[in-house]
Design a protein around this motif. Structure first.
Motif, short mmCIF file in Angstrom:
data_model
loop_
_atom_site.label_atom_id
_atom_site.label_comp_id
_atom_site.label_asym_id
_atom_site.label_seq_id
_atom_site.Cartn_x
_atom_site.Cartn_y
_atom_site.Cartn_z
N TRP A 75 0.54 -1.58 -0.23
CA TRP A 75 0.19 0.45 -0.11
C TRP A 75 1.05 1.37 -0.12
N SER A 76 0.65 2.42 -1.03
CA SER A 76 1.59 3.47 -0.89
C SER A 76 0.32 4.79 -0.60
N PHE A 77 0.49 5.29 0.39
CA PHE A 77 0.46 6.78 1.25
C PHE A 77 1.08 7.37 1.04
N THR A 78 0.31 8.66 0.85
CA THR A 78 0.61 9.98 0.74
C THR A 78 0.17 11.40 1.39
N LEU A 79 0.94 11.62 2.74
CA LEU A 79 0.98 12.02 3.62
C LEU A 79 0.86 13.79 2.99
N ARG A 80 -0.23 14.10 4.47
CA ARG A 80 -0.91 15.69 4.44
C ARG A 80 0.46 16.73 4.63
N ASP A 81 0.73 17.97 3.71
CA ASP A 81 1.44 18.79 3.74
C ASP A 81 1.44 19.14 4.83
N SER A 82 3.00 19.90 4.75
CA SER A 82 2.42 21.28 6.16
C SER A 82 2.31 20.81 7.83
N VAL A 83 2.53 19.92 8.05
CA VAL A 83 2.32 19.75 9.24
C VAL A 83 3.45 19.30 10.34
N THR A 84 3.30 19.53 11.06
CA THR A 84 4.41 20.09 11.98
C THR A 84 3.54 19.45 13.50
N PHE A 85 5.00 18.64 14.06
CA PHE A 85 4.31 18.11 15.67
C PHE A 85 4.91 19.15 16.57
N HIS A 86 4.54 18.93 17.87
CA HIS A 86 3.93 20.11 18.76
C HIS A 86 5.57 20.38 19.05
N ASP A 87 6.36 19.41 18.28
CA ASP A 87 7.98 20.11 18.95
C ASP A 87 9.13 20.70 18.05
N GLY A 88 8.19 21.24 16.92
CA GLY A 88 8.70 22.05 16.24
C GLY A 88 8.90 21.34 14.95
N SER A 89 9.29 19.91 14.51
CA SER A 89 9.50 18.98 13.94
C SER A 89 8.70 18.95 12.46
N ALA A 90 8.79 18.63 11.73
CA ALA A 90 8.01 17.96 10.44
C ALA A 90 7.88 17.00 10.42
N LEU A 91 6.49 16.42 10.05
CA LEU A 91 5.71 14.94 9.62
C LEU A 91 6.08 15.78 8.03
N THR A 92 7.23 14.24 7.75
CA THR A 92 7.80 13.88 6.74
C THR A 92 7.71 11.99 7.01
N SER A 93 8.37 11.44 5.84
CA SER A 93 7.66 10.38 5.25
C SER A 93 8.58 9.20 6.26
N GLN A 94 9.67 9.77 6.65
CA GLN A 94 10.83 9.08 7.07
C GLN A 94 10.65 8.98 9.05
N ALA A 95 9.66 10.20 8.68
CA ALA A 95 9.31 10.09 10.97
C ALA A 95 7.62 8.97 10.73
N VAL A 96 7.02 9.02 9.71
CA VAL A 96 6.11 7.85 9.34
C VAL A 96 6.92 6.96 9.47
N VAL A 97 7.49 6.18 8.65
CA VAL A 97 8.62 5.09 9.15
C VAL A 97 9.12 4.59 10.41
N ASN A 98 9.43 5.65 10.63
CA ASN A 98 10.14 5.12 12.28
C ASN A 98 9.06 4.89 13.64
N ALA A 99 7.67 6.18 13.43
CA ALA A 99 6.59 5.04 13.95
C ALA A 99 6.24 3.89 14.30
N LEU A 100 5.70 4.53 13.02
CA LEU A 100 6.05 2.99 12.05
C LEU A 100 6.35 1.80 12.51
N THR A 101 8.14 1.97 12.48
CA THR A 101 8.45 0.79 12.41
C THR A 101 8.53 0.24 13.73
N GLU A 102 8.58 1.21 14.33
CA GLU A 102 9.10 1.57 16.45
C GLU A 102 7.73 0.65 16.54
#
Length: 497
Positions: free
Chosen positions: A95-122
């Motif tokens: 499955w291929s997922f397209t992420l919403r653009d311009s989303v910011t985490f509460h700590d100021g970092s950006a939502l990127t594909s790598q952030a999603v990979v990290n969270a789901l892999t954890e």
């Protein structure tokens, strides 16, 4: 002088409200009143069990506070809708997922594909895994700055629904340190979790950088109140704005305009052992079904705050009733004094009383009935091993994916891991396989109801009632959610006048 039960309850509520005074004082950084409005005071039933780790059941708290979000949300029918992902498509096992653009985490970092990979892999490599991933292997990769691919070992038509589970919330990289996951300041939701005081309280502030609609309330102050009488007292005294899970015994004592009964995807069912006399006889299973007066149980035990079951799937699934068909069942036989032992557990306060009522109803029909009631931890293994003739269970009918096939297979498939009825019926297995193979949507729902009918035709399970949860909302609360799946509570639209 001895007080009547109702007077005694009111006296207890009054005394508890005195003890609660001050417990719901604002603990966040926002103001209680003023131009921004009031902070929302919430009394929740269960304290955190795993430090609010999203990989545990604590994830549902993060979701109900609108602080942690997932790639996908579910609508009322259980179909996948966009959240942090705006679209997705399937190609075989991937499955291929397209992420919403311009989303910011509460700590100021950006939502990127790598952030999603990290969270789901954890989540996929956690021990234990989140239950939504039981038996599911995920390989998650970034295929672009805002594109993620998720590959499973076998084709999974429900993968988007799985990714809606709060246990698969996407937090920033800062949340994952060693063996712990810290949600403080690492979500993407309308409210930022700013403080957690162990198992006593938590505070959240409005996140002004939220990608969606800005929250109307300046913040949320949560207090964990395990005692049901105390939670009811907090609503009655005005110490809380929103109260989770008001006990049935307390609901009648409150202003009825302040409470809402929410149908839960949970069914109270009598499971009959199909491999052990007397209920190996389909006629005697039918006799037990005809003997049960579910309406009397709803009125007598649940004080009318439950729904009489017409099938295994209740009103929390809005599509079930319209798709239900009446199954062909066996003709009732004569119990002729057959002795049966019914097991149940004490962990849910109503079940022992349900067992006593069933005992009377079945004895009136000609059965001899013995009861065995223990704590759940001490009775589950015997129930699964088929040691009882019958077993009363309050069972969630949709699990984290929002889909009932997993429950039906687990409880009624011949290879199901929770098959208390010991059912092994080819027609049921075939119907379950057909439902499980369908893509999410209308065809799958129709197949699910065919599988329900196949189960009901065996009388291996007699659904009695569908439970409700009673939620309390103060008069000034606006826009609070009443969610059968218990994923939503306070949202951007919620505020206190």
């Amino acid at each position: 002088m001895r007080l009547p039960a109702r007077s005694l309850r009111i006296a207890v509520l009054s005394s508890v409200s005195v003890l609660l005074t001050g417990c719901f004082a604002s603990s966040g950084t926002g103001a209680d009143t003023g131009a921004d409005g009031k902070r929302i005071r919430v009394a929740m039933m269960n304290p955190p069990r795993s430090g609010l780790s999203p990989l545990s059941d604590d994830a549902f708290k993060l979701s109900r506070w609108s602080t942690a979000e997932t790639l996908v949300n579910l609508d009322a029918d259980g179909d996948a809708r966009p959240s942090l992902a705006t679209s997705w498509r399937q190609s075989g096992r991937t499955w291929s997922f397209t992420l919403r653009d311009s989303v910011t985490f509460h700590d100021g970092s950006a939502l990127t594909s790598q952030a999603v990979v990290n969270a789901l892999t954890e989540a996929a490599t956690a021990s234990p895994k989140p239950r939504i991933l039981d038996g599911v292997d995920l390989d998650v990769k970034a295929s672009g700055k805002h594109t993620v691919t998720v590959t499973t070992a076998t084709e999974d038509p429900l993968l988007p629904q799985r990714l809606s589970s709060p246990q698969l919330s996407i937090l920033s990289a800062a949340a994952y340190r060693g063996k712990t996951v810290d949600p403080v300041g690492t979500g993407t939701g309308a409210f930022e979790l700013t403080k957690v005081n162990g198992t006593s309280s938590a505070a959240l502030d409005r996140f002004d950088g939220y990608w969606g609609t800005k929250a109307k309330a300046p913040g949320i102050d949560v207090t964990f109140v395990p005692d049901g009488t105390a939670r009811a007292a907090a609503l009655r005294s005005g110490e809380a704005d929103i109260v989770e899970a008001v006990p049935v015994s307390q609901a009648a004592l409150l202003d009825q305009e302040l409470i809402t009964e929410v149908p839960m995807p949970r069914t109270n069912t009598l499971y009959l052992n199909t491999t052990k006399s007397p209920f190996e006889d389909a006629g005697l299973r039918a006799a037990a079904r005809e003997a049960i007066d579910a309406e009397a149980i709803v009125e007598g035990v649940y004080e009318g705050r439950a729904d009489v079951a017409r099938g295994l799937l209740g009103p929390a699934l809005p599509w079930a009733a319209d798709l239900r068909t009446e199954p062909a069942r066996a003709k009732a036989g004569d119990p002729d004094g057959a002795t049966v032992t019914i097991g149940t557990f004490t962990d849910r306060a109503e079940l022992p009383e349900v067992a006593q009522t069933l005992q009377q109803q079945l004895q009136k029909a000609g059965f001899k009935v013995e009861l065995e009631v223990r704590e759940y931890a001490n009775i589950e293994s015997d129930a699964l091993a088929g040691e009882f003739d019958a077993f009363i269970l309050s069972r969630a009918t949709v699990l984290d994916s929002g889909d009932p096939v997993a429950y039906l297979y687990s409880d009624f498939g011949s290879q199901g891991s929770f098959n208390i009825s010991q059912l092994a019926d080819p027609a049921v297995d075939k119907a379950l396989a057909e439902a499980g193979a369908k893509e999410a949507g209308p065809e799958r729902r129709t197949a699910v109801m065919r599988a329900e009918a196949a189960v009901l035709a065996t009388d291996a399970a007699i659904p009695m009632l569908h439970e409700r949860v009673v939620q309390g909302d103060a008069a000034g609360v606006v826009g609070v959610e009443h969610d059968p799946r218990e994923r939503l509570l306070v949202t951007s639209a919620t505020y206190v006048k």
